[in-house]
Every structure is written in structure tokens, then in C-alpha cells.
Design a protein around this motif. Structure first.
Motif, mmCIF file in Angstrom:
data_model
loop_
_atom_site.group_PDB
_atom_site.id
_atom_site.type_symbol
_atom_site.label_atom_id
_atom_site.label_comp_id
_atom_site.label_asym_id
_atom_site.label_seq_id
_atom_site.Cartn_x
_atom_site.Cartn_y
_atom_site.Cartn_z
ATOM 1 N N GLY A 139 0.079 -1.205 0.263
ATOM 2 C CA GLY A 139 -0.520 -0.246 0.377
ATOM 3 C C GLY A 139 1.154 1.377 -0.497
ATOM 4 O O GLY A 139 0.276 2.501 -0.526
ATOM 5 N N PHE A 140 1.709 1.722 0.701
ATOM 6 C CA PHE A 140 3.177 1.966 0.437
ATOM 7 C C PHE A 140 3.047 2.714 -0.852
ATOM 8 O O PHE A 140 3.075 4.433 -1.304
ATOM 9 C CB PHE A 140 4.057 1.790 1.010
ATOM 10 C CG PHE A 140 5.274 2.669 1.248
ATOM 11 C CD1 PHE A 140 5.152 4.524 2.363
ATOM 12 C CD2 PHE A 140 6.729 2.662 0.431
ATOM 13 C CE1 PHE A 140 6.074 4.819 1.690
ATOM 14 C CE2 PHE A 140 7.563 3.157 0.960
ATOM 15 C CZ PHE A 140 7.126 5.179 1.104
ATOM 16 N N LEU A 141 3.618 2.155 -1.952
ATOM 17 C CA LEU A 141 3.431 2.378 -2.992
ATOM 18 C C LEU A 141 2.872 2.822 -4.010
ATOM 19 O O LEU A 141 2.582 4.606 -4.370
ATOM 20 C CB LEU A 141 4.161 1.466 -4.094
ATOM 21 C CG LEU A 141 5.495 0.215 -3.613
ATOM 22 C CD1 LEU A 141 5.252 -0.691 -4.752
ATOM 23 C CD2 LEU A 141 6.450 1.304 -3.574
ATOM 24 N N GLY A 142 1.227 3.205 -3.831
ATOM 25 C CA GLY A 142 0.136 3.475 -3.755
ATOM 26 C C GLY A 142 -0.053 4.568 -3.267
ATOM 27 O O GLY A 142 -0.634 5.643 -3.584
ATOM 28 N N TYR A 143 0.492 4.994 -1.982
ATOM 29 C CA TYR A 143 0.304 6.173 -1.380
ATOM 30 C C TYR A 143 1.795 6.904 -2.342
ATOM 31 O O TYR A 143 0.969 8.584 -1.901
ATOM 32 C CB TYR A 143 0.396 6.269 0.416
ATOM 33 C CG TYR A 143 1.281 6.750 1.282
ATOM 34 C CD1 TYR A 143 0.329 7.483 1.784
ATOM 35 C CD2 TYR A 143 2.562 7.173 0.817
ATOM 36 C CE1 TYR A 143 0.258 8.888 2.220
ATOM 37 C CE2 TYR A 143 2.478 8.372 2.095
ATOM 38 C CZ TYR A 143 1.863 8.920 2.960
ATOM 39 O OH TYR A 143 2.407 10.397 3.682
ATOM 40 N N MET A 144 2.317 7.079 -2.479
ATOM 41 C CA MET A 144 3.984 8.126 -3.006
ATOM 42 C C MET A 144 2.953 8.029 -4.200
ATOM 43 O O MET A 144 2.978 9.021 -4.559
ATOM 44 C CB MET A 144 4.558 7.338 -3.348
ATOM 45 C CG MET A 144 5.525 6.696 -1.230
ATOM 46 S SD MET A 144 5.556 8.309 -0.381
ATOM 47 C CE MET A 144 7.201 8.929 -1.558
ATOM 48 N N ASP A 145 2.193 7.524 -4.985
ATOM 49 C CA ASP A 145 1.806 7.477 -5.890
ATOM 50 C C ASP A 145 0.684 9.072 -6.167
ATOM 51 O O ASP A 145 0.381 9.686 -7.200
ATOM 52 C CB ASP A 145 1.546 6.529 -7.062
ATOM 53 C CG ASP A 145 2.222 5.766 -7.974
ATOM 54 O OD1 ASP A 145 2.629 6.150 -8.100
ATOM 55 O OD2 ASP A 145 1.812 4.399 -8.163
ATOM 56 N N GLU A 146 -0.187 8.712 -4.934
ATOM 57 C CA GLU A 146 -1.010 9.616 -4.510
ATOM 58 C C GLU A 146 -0.651 10.458 -3.797
ATOM 59 O O GLU A 146 -1.096 11.957 -3.770
ATOM 60 C CB GLU A 146 -2.070 9.069 -3.717
ATOM 61 C CG GLU A 146 -2.935 7.910 -4.747
ATOM 62 C CD GLU A 146 -4.082 6.942 -2.855
ATOM 63 O OE1 GLU A 146 -4.052 7.900 -1.821
ATOM 64 O OE2 GLU A 146 -4.730 6.124 -3.499
ATOM 65 N N LYS A 147 0.457 10.328 -3.382
ATOM 66 C CA LYS A 147 1.331 11.649 -2.189
ATOM 67 C C LYS A 147 1.910 13.009 -3.988
ATOM 68 O O LYS A 147 1.366 14.291 -3.733
ATOM 69 C CB LYS A 147 2.099 11.209 -1.665
ATOM 70 C CG LYS A 147 2.964 12.262 -1.281
ATOM 71 C CD LYS A 147 4.002 12.121 0.012
ATOM 72 C CE LYS A 147 4.612 12.528 0.603
ATOM 73 N NZ LYS A 147 5.475 11.985 1.805
ATOM 74 N N LYS A 196 4.266 7.621 -10.471
ATOM 75 C CA LYS A 196 6.352 7.266 -10.175
ATOM 76 C C LYS A 196 6.511 6.376 -11.278
ATOM 77 O O LYS A 196 5.865 5.019 -11.505
ATOM 78 C CB LYS A 196 7.010 6.814 -9.124
ATOM 79 C CG LYS A 196 6.035 7.940 -7.945
ATOM 80 C CD LYS A 196 6.719 9.153 -7.504
ATOM 81 C CE LYS A 196 6.093 9.640 -6.872
ATOM 82 N NZ LYS A 196 4.984 10.633 -6.809
ATOM 83 N N SER A 197 7.152 6.196 -11.751
ATOM 84 C CA SER A 197 7.915 5.359 -12.135
ATOM 85 C C SER A 197 8.587 3.229 -12.022
ATOM 86 O O SER A 197 8.672 4.140 -10.485
ATOM 87 C CB SER A 197 9.630 5.573 -13.434
ATOM 88 O OG SER A 197 10.622 5.673 -12.314
ATOM 89 N N VAL A 198 8.769 2.615 -12.636
ATOM 90 C CA VAL A 198 9.187 1.330 -12.187
ATOM 91 C C VAL A 198 10.181 1.772 -11.447
ATOM 92 O O VAL A 198 10.678 1.051 -10.544
ATOM 93 C CB VAL A 198 8.997 0.286 -13.116
ATOM 94 C CG1 VAL A 198 9.540 -0.990 -12.394
ATOM 95 C CG2 VAL A 198 7.222 0.083 -13.623
ATOM 96 N N ALA A 199 11.902 2.720 -11.912
ATOM 97 C CA ALA A 199 12.502 2.708 -11.652
ATOM 98 C C ALA A 199 12.692 3.699 -9.949
ATOM 99 O O ALA A 199 13.388 3.244 -8.710
ATOM 100 C CB ALA A 199 13.447 3.702 -12.444
ATOM 101 N N THR A 200 11.465 4.448 -10.063
ATOM 102 C CA THR A 200 12.164 4.828 -8.778
ATOM 103 C C THR A 200 10.688 4.354 -7.569
ATOM 104 O O THR A 200 11.555 4.138 -6.760
ATOM 105 C CB THR A 200 10.511 6.749 -9.143
ATOM 106 O OG1 THR A 200 11.754 7.168 -9.989
ATOM 107 C CG2 THR A 200 10.152 7.539 -7.308
#
Length: 337
Positions: free
Chosen positions: A76-84, A88-92
Motif C-alpha cells: 500500500g505504501f507504493l500506492g500512497y506515494m503515487d497519490e502523494k 511514479k516510474s517503476v525505477a523510482t
């Protein structure tokens, strides 16, 4: 039985709510990374990501603790960073995953309950094929020609006007382009890290993973800018030229950070009529330049210092040549050194 630990102190796995425990472990991790001489740029990156992770896990305070973290929390953290901050790219995202895994691995090794996150860490990964999501950004052949023919013209104009900070940007661009350093590696360089040789300078720096590494660059590529900066450092910036001086500085005299470097390198390219953005574009361009000159993929891997040949394979197949010969061959295409 009695276990004796020499010089090691095991921390309590959990003392408070989840977010506070994560912060406590993050602080301990940073003490450990500083003791291991991780670069300032790596620490800054981890700090930014893990602070976001701490903010994210606050939503689980009271219902999840350090020993009940589940894979869905991490994913869920990755989704949170997208929303924030936007998608984001896969590399990020892979950098985010690496930082969180670093923290959890540290907790696994140092908690007093011998609690392990190994199973969770194995499942925490970015989904999808990186190759299908990420396009490598580099200078085209025409843009490379513009850069190679124009970079010294810019350098001469900056030296004529005693413009030391723009000249540092030229030096930074050359080191990224012709030695293949990552921006985090280059920004930590001091004058004492440039080791003089007969034909090459050997650049010594803290590389990826906190290890000491070296990379060659032809002397004639950077010696004019390097000598000028050494000689003018005391006069223009107040540095004692008998002591090691950071190569890349802000106007304030502090070491240049990657965000300012990004802006300066992008402006440098714009000033040359190249519509690309720094910082990693230079390293990618070096790789593509070597591919176009038929240099063996193994030696491209050596120049770029990739851990795996699979990382290098995204650039192309090529012919045999040593790392120094590869750097020299590319540099020979630069005019008027």
C-alpha cells in the motif's frame, strides 16, 4: 544458555504505536549507516523515503504493530506515494522498495525478539516489467555532437568571465558524461579524490551501496577546468587551495545537492540548445555512445559499474574493449582538448 554479544546492543522490537516504532528504528538505522560512511546523498534519499513511510503507516497505528506488519501494508505504501506526488516510474518505486527493505532488514538483525521480516521482504517488490514501463532517456547522436563541440566553448567563456559556479557545472557534466558516475557519486567528489596519472585521472568516490569505488577519465577532458577551479578556489570562494576542496558547490559555499544539480545541468543543456533534462541523462548517453561505437557489453558494464549484466543489456550488444580503452575511445571524439 547464555548468549554473549560483543559490542552489540539489541533493541526492543516494539515500545509504542507503529509509526513511533518505525521512526525509532529509522533513527537507529541512520546511526548505523553514518558509522559505515554511507554518502550524504544516499542518506538524504533514504531519509526522504522513510519519512514518507512513517507518515504512511500512521493510518495503521492502533491496529498493527511491528510484529504484525503484513504484505498489504508494504504494498500500500507504493500506492500512497503515487497519490502523494503523482504516479511514479517503476525505477523510482524500486528505490522506495529498497529503502523500506533496508529498514526492515536492519530491524530483523537487531531486535531483541529475533523477529524476522524475511518473508515479507521477499514478497515486497514492484510489479510489472521495468522494460515496458521505462524509456531510457539519452542524447541523440546529433545532440551528442552539439554537446561535444560546444561544451568547451562554454567552459572558455566562463573562465574568461571568472564565473566559477557555471564552470563547476561544466566539470560536473563532463564527469557524468565521460566517466559515467551517478549524480550521487559525483557530488561528493573533492579535489583530493581526483588521483593524477600519466594519461588518466582516477576518480575515487563512495559508490552505490556505500562502497569505495574508482572510475577513470582522460586527463585532457577535465584538466583545464580542474586546474582553474583549484587555482581560483581561494580567491573566489575563500577555500584554502592546499586543502581538499569540494568540487561542486552552491553560492553559499555548501556542497551542491542533487536538486540544484538537476536544475543547473538542465540549464546547461538548454543553453546549448539541447532539450533534455539532467542528471542521469548523461550516464545513459555514455552507455549509448559506447553501444554506437561497438564496445563489448561486458566492458560497458565495467564502465558503468553495474552489478548485473542484465542491467547493462538494456543498452545493447557490442564488441570487446577494456574499461579504460572504452572511456578513451569515447573521449577521443571530443574536439579541441
Amino acid at each position: 544458555y547464555i548468549e554473549i554479544r560483543f559490542g552489540r546492543h539489541k533493541m526492543e522490537l516494539s515500545k509504542s504505536i507503529l509509526s513511533e516504532d518505525v521512526k525509532r528504528w529509522k533513527d537507529a538505522l541512520f546511526d548505523d549507516l553514518r558509522a559505515k560512511d554511507f554518502s550524504a546523498n544516499t542518506l538524504e534519499m533514504y531519509d526522504r523515503i522513510l519519512n514518507s513511510f512513517i507518515e504512511y503507516v500512521k493510518k495503521y497505528d492502533g491496529e498493527t504493530s511491528m510484529n504484525t506488519i503484513r504484505p498489504m501494508v508494504l504494498n500500500g505504501f507504493l500506492g500512497y506515494m503515487d497519490e502523494k506526488g503523482g504516479k511514479k516510474s517503476v525505477a523510482t518505486k524500486e528505490v522506495y522498495v529498497k529503502a523500506v527493505k533496508k529498514l526492515l532488514s536492519f530491524v530483523s538483525e537487531n531486535n531483541d525478539e529475533f523477529f524476522s521480516y524475511d518473508n515479507i521482504v521477499k514478497t515486497f517488490k514492484v510489479r510489472g516489467d521495468k522494460k515496458t514501463h521505462e524509456k531510457i532517456k539519452f542524447l541523440t547522436k546529433e545532440e551528442r555532437t552539439v554537446f561535444k563541440e560546444g561544451i568547451n566553448v562554454l567552459a572558455d567563456s566562463y573562465m574568461d568571465k571568472n564565473e566559477i559556479l557555471p564552470l563547476q557545472t561544466v566539470l560536473l557534466a563532463k564527469i557524468l558524461m565521460f566517466a559515467g558516475l551517478r549524480i550521487s557519486e559525483a557530488l561528493g567528489l573533492k579535489t583530493s579524490d581526483v588521483i593524477d596519472g600519466e594519461k588518466f585521472y582516477l576518480l575515487s568516490f563512495i559508490g552505490k551501496g556505500g562502497e569505495q569505488q574508482t572510475a577513470p577519465i582522460l586527463k585532457k577532458i577535465i584538466e583545464v577546468e580542474l586546474d582553474y577551479l583549484k587555482n581560483k578556489s581561494k580567491e573566489l570562494l575563500g577555500y584554502d587551495n592546499h586543502k581538499p576542496m569540494p568540487l561542486f558547490l552552491k553560492k553559499s559555499g555548501k556542497v551542491l545537492d542533487r536538486f540544484e544539480a538537476y536544475k543547473k545541468l538542465t540549464k546547461l543543456l538548454r543553453d546549448m540548445g539541447i532539450n533534455k533534462q539532467g542528471c542521469h541523462v548523461f550516464r545513459h548517453t555514455l552507455a549509448m555512445d559506447m553501444v554506437d561505437n561497438n564496445i563489448n557489453i561486458v566492458h560497458i558494464k565495467g564502465v558503468l559499474r553495474h552489478e548485473s549484466i542484465n542491467t547493462t543489456m538494456k543498452y545493447a550488444e557490442a564488441t570487446k574493449e577494456s574499461s579504460k580503452e572504452a572511456v578513451e575511445k569515447i573521449a577521443e571524439t571530443v574536439k579541441d582538448f
